[in-house]
Scaffold this motif. Structure first.
Motif, short mmCIF file in Angstrom:
data_model
loop_
_atom_site.label_atom_id
_atom_site.label_comp_id
_atom_site.label_asym_id
_atom_site.label_seq_id
_atom_site.Cartn_x
_atom_site.Cartn_y
_atom_site.Cartn_z
N ILE A 1 12.99 28.11 2.60
CA ILE A 1 12.31 29.17 3.37
C ILE A 1 11.24 29.80 2.48
CG2 ILE A 1 12.67 31.37 4.57
CD1 ILE A 1 15.67 30.47 4.78
N ASP A 2 10.13 30.17 3.10
CA ASP A 2 9.06 30.87 2.38
C ASP A 2 9.63 32.15 1.77
OD1 ASP A 2 6.81 32.14 1.47
OD2 ASP A 2 5.83 32.30 3.43
N PRO A 3 9.65 32.26 0.43
CA PRO A 3 10.27 33.44 -0.19
C PRO A 3 9.57 34.75 0.10
CG PRO A 3 9.19 32.07 -1.84
CD PRO A 3 9.17 31.29 -0.56
N GLU A 4 8.31 34.71 0.53
CA GLU A 4 7.65 35.96 0.91
C GLU A 4 8.35 36.63 2.08
OE1 GLU A 4 3.49 35.60 1.63
OE2 GLU A 4 3.02 34.91 -0.40
N LEU A 5 9.09 35.86 2.87
CA LEU A 5 9.80 36.41 4.01
C LEU A 5 10.99 37.25 3.59
CD1 LEU A 5 9.64 33.32 6.38
CD2 LEU A 5 8.36 35.45 6.59
N GLY B 1 8.66 24.36 4.03
CA GLY B 1 7.87 23.71 5.06
C GLY B 1 6.71 24.59 5.46
N SER B 2 6.73 25.06 6.68
CA SER B 2 5.66 25.88 7.22
C SER B 2 6.13 27.31 7.42
CB SER B 2 5.21 25.30 8.57
OG SER B 2 4.50 26.26 9.32
N PRO B 3 5.44 28.31 6.84
CA PRO B 3 5.82 29.71 7.09
C PRO B 3 5.82 30.06 8.58
CG PRO B 3 4.31 29.59 5.24
CD PRO B 3 4.35 28.23 5.85
#
Length: 248
Positions: free
Chosen positions: A83-87, A99-101
């Motif tokens: 998972i995008d860690p910015e989330l 993958g894809s944010p």
């Protein structure tokens, strides 16, 4: 999201099979020499749910697809990329390969709608991590830095699972599903739950303390498991999701 619809038709006739959505994975493939991108599901998820008397449908990860949940009686969120860690408010670790944010956000929206609508939910591996992030939790981005080993994602010339005995909490969904016949987990992941999300309860851990199961408090059936359910012959989690969908 509209409330989930009953599987029993008007007039008191026999109940229709519950419809279970499976969130898709989008991957590049080569078919007959042509390169293309497809949305797909692991066939075992489809087969296990069908054998449990359900109608499985694959849900592509597109914005707004959470609206489909009003026509379903359950949701399965499988494993997949990081998972995008910015989330969850972190910078990207060198080993994090997402993958894809946009797809992450679409899948988080589906999970959020399932939680809000009381829709039975089974979240597997990445799915469990998404469930935790949706509830405000965080992840360990590279588990060997926490545990000191590759035990949850063995490294070698061939693919193999990490095997861990599970300690299940009495009275939990997961304990009722497995009873006295608790399997060892079959895992292949390098990330795991760190801070547990609001409203989630840890109901199983591995011997090294890694969170293996979370459940949503006050929800009829929202269970996240860290291991690769669907890549072994054990279909009890899928049958439990089907039973929860029928109770809806």
């Amino acid at each position: 999201m509209k409330s989930a619809q009953s599987a029993r038709p008007a007039g008191g006739g026999p109940a229709r099979p519950p419809v279970i959505g499976i969130t898709a994975r989008t991957v590049p493939v080569t078919i007959q020499g042509a390169q293309m991108v497809v949305s797909l599901s692991l066939q075992s998820h489809v087969d296990f749910l069908a054998a449990a008397g359900c109608i499985p449908v694959v849900i592509p990860l597109r914005p707004g697809n959470e609206e489909i949940l009003g026509s379903l009686q359950g949701l399965l969120v499988p494993g997949g990329p990081d998972i995008d860690p910015e989330l969850y408010g972190q910078h990207r670790h060198p080993t994090t390969h997402g993958g894809s944010p946009g797809m992450d956000r679409a899948e988080l929206a589906l999970i959020g709608a399932a939680l809000a609508g009381g829709l039975p939910l089974l979240a597997i591996c990445r799915g469990m991590q998404l469930l935790n992030v949706q509830c405000g939790g965080t992840l360990h981005q590279h588990l060997p830095e926490v545990t000191g080993s590759d035990g949850h994602r063995p490294q070698g010339d061939t693919f193999e699972f990490g095997r861990h005995a599970l300690e299940l909490h009495e009275g939990s969904h997961i304990a009722r599903i497995f009873g006295d016949d608790t399997p060892k987990s079959a895992c292949h992941h390098h990330q795991a739950v760190d801070q547990v999300g609001t409203g989630l309860t840890v109901t199983a851990r591995a011997p090294d303390g890694v969170v293996e199961v979370v459940e949503a408090a006050g929800h009829p059936f929202a269970v996240g498991v860290q291991w690769e359910a669907g890549q072994t012959e054990d279909d009890r989690l899928h049958r439990a999701l089907a039973d929860a969908a029928r109770r809806l």
